[in-house]
Motif scaffolding. Structure first.
Motif: not given
Length: 162
Positions: A46-66
């Motif tokens: 969840s922290d990783l997802w939120d970090t990517f979202a804060a950086l505007g990169k959430y569209l480029f990272v999926g669950n598998d990558e996390l």
């Protein structure tokens, strides 16, 4: 096996603070705190997802990558584990297996060879990365890069005091 991994991690991390200067440890702590979005002192998916979202990169990272990111540690990622992971990443080149895996991306049939097109793709990617790096680094009036300064920043986290 988990107990063995934990013992190995403790052995590796017991001296991790001596690998870095105090200002580097403080910068890693700040980065850890920014990433620990829920403030539970553990970086989780969840922290990783939120970090990517804060950086505007959430569209480029999926669950598998996390999941793959989290698998880099067999233990929950607290600050000591976080620092240990950075220490391992910064202490030299990647293991041969990691480098081979990077090339395997361009060898989908697992033949052990790459066609010229694959080599060109890799070199173009490297070219793009170098160009991006150079746009973020100061060049002198002749277009030269003083490489000592960015090397220091990469290994210590900030510019040297002049």
């Amino acid at each position: 096996m988990q107990k063995k991994n934990t013992a190995l991690l403790k052995r590796r991390s017991s001296n991790v603070f001596s690998m870095f200067e105090q200002n580097q440890i403080q910068e890693f702590k700040e980065a850890f705190t920014i990433m620990d979005q829920n403030r539970d002192s553990i970086i989780d998916k969840s922290d990783l997802w939120d970090t990517f979202a804060a950086l505007g990169k959430y569209l480029f990272v999926g669950n598998d990558e996390l999941d793959e990111m989290l698998k880099e540690s067999s233990d929950p990622i607290n600050f000591t584990v976080f620092l240990t992971m950075f220490g391992e990443k910064l202490k030299g080149t990647d293991p041969e297996e990691s480098i081979l895996n990077a090339f395997k991306v361009f060898d989908p049939e697992a033949t052990g060879v790459m066609g010229g097109g694959g080599v060109r793709t890799v070199l173009c990617f490297i070219h793009l990365q170098v160009n991006q790096m150079l746009t973020n680094l100061p060049l002198d009036v002749a277009g030269n890069l003083d490489y000592k300064s960015p090397c220091y920043v990469i290994t210590h986290g900030e510019d040297k005091e002049e």
